[in-house]
Design a protein around this motif. Sequence first.
Motif, PDB file in Angstrom:
ATOM      1  N   LEU A  32       7.418   2.535   2.379  1.00 20.36           N
ATOM      2  CA  LEU A  32       8.324   3.396   1.614  1.00 20.36           C
ATOM      3  C   LEU A  32       9.765   3.261   2.091  1.00 20.36           C
ATOM      4  N   GLY A  33       9.955   3.214   3.402  1.00 19.43           N
ATOM      5  CA  GLY A  33      11.312   3.109   3.946  1.00 19.43           C
ATOM      6  C   GLY A  33      12.039   1.862   3.476  1.00 19.43           C
ATOM      7  N   PRO A  34      11.488   0.674   3.752  1.00 18.58           N
ATOM      8  CA  PRO A  34      12.182  -0.549   3.337  1.00 18.58           C
ATOM      9  C   PRO A  34      12.355  -0.689   1.826  1.00 18.58           C
ATOM     10  N   LEU A  35      11.313  -0.351   1.062  1.00 17.83           N
ATOM     11  CA  LEU A  35      11.388  -0.586  -0.376  1.00 17.83           C
ATOM     12  C   LEU A  35      12.308   0.402  -1.088  1.00 17.83           C
ATOM     13  N   THR A  36      12.378   1.643  -0.597  1.00 12.94           N
ATOM     14  CA  THR A  36      13.236   2.621  -1.266  1.00 12.94           C
ATOM     15  C   THR A  36      14.715   2.436  -0.923  1.00 12.94           C
ATOM     16  N   GLN A  37      15.032   1.503  -0.052  1.00 12.59           N
ATOM     17  CA  GLN A  37      16.444   1.170   0.160  1.00 12.59           C
ATOM     18  C   GLN A  37      17.051   0.555  -1.096  1.00 12.59           C
ATOM     19  N   ARG A  38      16.192  -0.036  -1.943  1.00  9.95           N
ATOM     20  CA  ARG A  38      16.700  -0.677  -3.166  1.00  9.95           C
ATOM     21  C   ARG A  38      16.052  -0.142  -4.441  1.00  9.95           C
ATOM     22  N   HIS A  39      14.894   0.535  -4.320  1.00  8.23           N
ATOM     23  CA  HIS A  39      14.156   0.909  -5.518  1.00  8.23           C
ATOM     24  C   HIS A  39      13.642   2.341  -5.454  1.00  8.23           C
ATOM     25  N   ARG A  40      13.620   2.985  -6.595  1.00  7.87           N
ATOM     26  CA  ARG A  40      12.865   4.220  -6.749  1.00  7.87           C
ATOM     27  C   ARG A  40      11.389   3.856  -6.796  1.00  7.87           C
ATOM     28  N   MET A  41      10.555   4.541  -6.019  1.00  4.89           N
ATOM     29  CA  MET A  41       9.120   4.275  -5.982  1.00  4.89           C
ATOM     30  C   MET A  41       8.354   5.480  -6.501  1.00  4.89           C
ATOM     31  N   ILE A  42       7.437   5.219  -7.389  1.00  5.11           N
ATOM     32  CA  ILE A  42       6.540   6.248  -7.906  1.00  5.11           C
ATOM     33  C   ILE A  42       5.130   5.828  -7.493  1.00  5.11           C
ATOM     34  N   VAL A  43       4.537   6.605  -6.596  1.00  6.86           N
ATOM     35  CA  VAL A  43       3.320   6.209  -5.888  1.00  6.86           C
ATOM     36  C   VAL A  43       2.231   7.229  -6.212  1.00  6.86           C
ATOM     37  N   VAL A  44       1.175   6.800  -6.897  1.00  5.45           N
ATOM     38  CA  VAL A  44       0.178   7.738  -7.402  1.00  5.45           C
ATOM     39  C   VAL A  44      -1.075   7.772  -6.531  1.00  5.45           C
ATOM     40  N   SER A  45      -1.806   8.871  -6.624  1.00  8.98           N
ATOM     41  CA  SER A  45      -3.201   8.941  -6.207  1.00  8.98           C
ATOM     42  C   SER A  45      -4.035   9.000  -7.479  1.00  8.98           C
ATOM     43  N   LEU A  46      -4.944   8.063  -7.618  1.00  6.33           N
ATOM     44  CA  LEU A  46      -5.761   7.995  -8.826  1.00  6.33           C
ATOM     45  C   LEU A  46      -6.715   9.186  -8.927  1.00  6.33           C
ATOM     46  N   ARG A  47      -7.262   9.369 -10.103  1.00  5.08           N
ATOM     47  CA  ARG A  47      -8.237  10.419 -10.386  1.00  5.08           C
ATOM     48  C   ARG A  47      -9.354  10.412  -9.331  1.00  5.08           C
ATOM     49  N   HIS A  48      -9.636  11.571  -8.750  1.00  2.19           N
ATOM     50  CA  HIS A  48     -10.712  11.833  -7.781  1.00  2.19           C
ATOM     51  C   HIS A  48     -10.354  11.453  -6.332  1.00  2.19           C
ATOM     52  N   PHE A  49      -9.177  10.888  -6.095  1.00  7.68           N
ATOM     53  CA  PHE A  49      -8.771  10.552  -4.733  1.00  7.68           C
ATOM     54  C   PHE A  49      -7.944  11.685  -4.127  1.00  7.68           C
ATOM     55  N   PHE A  50      -7.787  11.653  -2.795  1.00  6.79           N
ATOM     56  CA  PHE A  50      -6.988  12.653  -2.089  1.00  6.79           C
ATOM     57  C   PHE A  50      -5.642  12.824  -2.791  1.00  6.79           C
ATOM     58  N   PRO A  51      -5.178  14.065  -2.980  1.00 11.72           N
ATOM     59  CA  PRO A  51      -5.654  15.319  -2.395  1.00 11.72           C
ATOM     60  C   PRO A  51      -6.821  15.983  -3.128  1.00 11.72           C
ATOM     61  N   ALA A  52      -7.381  15.333  -4.155  1.00  7.30           N
ATOM     62  CA  ALA A  52      -8.567  15.888  -4.811  1.00  7.30           C
ATOM     63  C   ALA A  52      -9.757  15.839  -3.860  1.00  7.30           C
ATOM     64  N   ARG A  53     -10.708  16.719  -4.080  1.00  6.33           N
ATOM     65  CA  ARG A  53     -11.973  16.710  -3.338  1.00  6.33           C
ATOM     66  C   ARG A  53     -13.082  16.582  -4.368  1.00  6.33           C
ATOM     67  N   TRP A  54     -13.692  15.419  -4.433  1.00  2.00           N
ATOM     68  CA  TRP A  54     -14.671  15.124  -5.480  1.00  2.00           C
ATOM     69  C   TRP A  54     -16.050  14.976  -4.862  1.00  2.00           C
ATOM     70  N   ASP A  55     -17.073  15.405  -5.596  1.00  2.00           N
ATOM     71  CA  ASP A  55     -18.441  15.341  -5.080  1.00  2.00           C
ATOM     72  C   ASP A  55     -19.195  14.088  -5.518  1.00  2.00           C
ATOM     73  N   GLY A  56     -18.532  13.192  -6.261  1.00  2.00           N
ATOM     74  CA  GLY A  56     -19.176  11.963  -6.691  1.00  2.00           C
ATOM     75  C   GLY A  56     -20.022  12.113  -7.930  1.00  2.00           C
ATOM     76  N   VAL A  57     -20.030  13.302  -8.541  1.00  2.00           N
ATOM     77  CA  VAL A  57     -20.878  13.570  -9.704  1.00  2.00           C
ATOM     78  C   VAL A  57     -20.071  13.380 -10.986  1.00  2.00           C
ATOM     79  N   GLY A  58     -20.691  12.764 -11.994  1.00  2.00           N
ATOM     80  CA  GLY A  58     -20.041  12.617 -13.289  1.00  2.00           C
ATOM     81  C   GLY A  58     -19.660  11.179 -13.573  1.00  2.00           C
ATOM     82  N   ASP A  59     -19.174  10.953 -14.799  1.00  2.00           N
ATOM     83  CA  ASP A  59     -18.858   9.599 -15.241  1.00  2.00           C
ATOM     84  C   ASP A  59     -17.372   9.410 -15.505  1.00  2.00           C
ATOM     85  N   THR A  60     -16.540  10.144 -14.772  1.00  2.00           N
ATOM     86  CA  THR A  60     -15.090  10.065 -14.972  1.00  2.00           C
ATOM     87  C   THR A  60     -14.409   9.187 -13.930  1.00  2.00           C
TER      88      THR A  60
END
Length: 262
Positions: A32-60
């Motif tokens: 993040l440090g080196p790259l944001t010296q030149r670029h805006r960074m938008i960094v996602v956590s995908l569906r069911h990943f931290f900070p979500a707490r998922w039980d592994g159930v379902g087809d999503t």
Amino acid sequence: MPYLDVGEDRGRAPLFCVHGSLNDFRVWGCVLGPLTQRHRMIVVSLRHFFPARWDGVGDTYSIAQHVQDVIAFIEKLDLGPVDLMGHSRGGHICFRVAQQRPDLLRRLILAEPGGELDASLDPDYVGGPSPLLARLTASAEKIAAGDVDGGLAVFVDTLEGAGTWPRLPAIVKQNLRDNATTLIGQVRDNRPPFSKADAEAIRMPTLFILGARTKGLLPKVLHALAAHVPYSKTAIIPNATHPMFEQAPQKYSEVVLDFLAS
């Protein structure tokens, strides 16, 4: 979808980042440090990943679902074409986004994209069950049974070699534990293999990044794709394996910035 928005536009396209298996937006912290010296960074956590707490159930949880989530997110940003970067499974997701919605992207960066090759790209293709899926399933079964560290050890050692899990720093282990149940969903990914036609359909400038010491299927997949993506180049990070931007953040950032500026 949780995300970090760091840095300033500076008249450039934002750099949108997608993590791989068992990770989340925190994995990009080293760059993040080196790259944001030149670029805006938008960094996602995908569906069911931290900070979500998922039980592994379902087809999503699937490649297809995450591809649609990323497309919807970029559309919602409404910032014009973005530069898209993905690592491992996230690289596969970014590849499919580029296939389906090239209008949303300016440039594409794929750091050891995860996946397998079909017969059009692999002369040794024999079909049948994937050996990697068998290891992933063994890992997921341990996690579902409550042996989280045992399951993670199987997964990490498959990618990085036997005995890797005990040597990982505590903070890396904890980040993996936070996302352990996503492996239960990942065995149901039904991830399509890469084909020659898939690679030839990627028309924006594309950078493939490889760790010089990465072994197994990942380098084979990367080189096969790079040979058929029309406007591509490959950069190699010396003395690095699959978690290359954690092992060599400065060098990784240099090759990304050079590509985005070229």
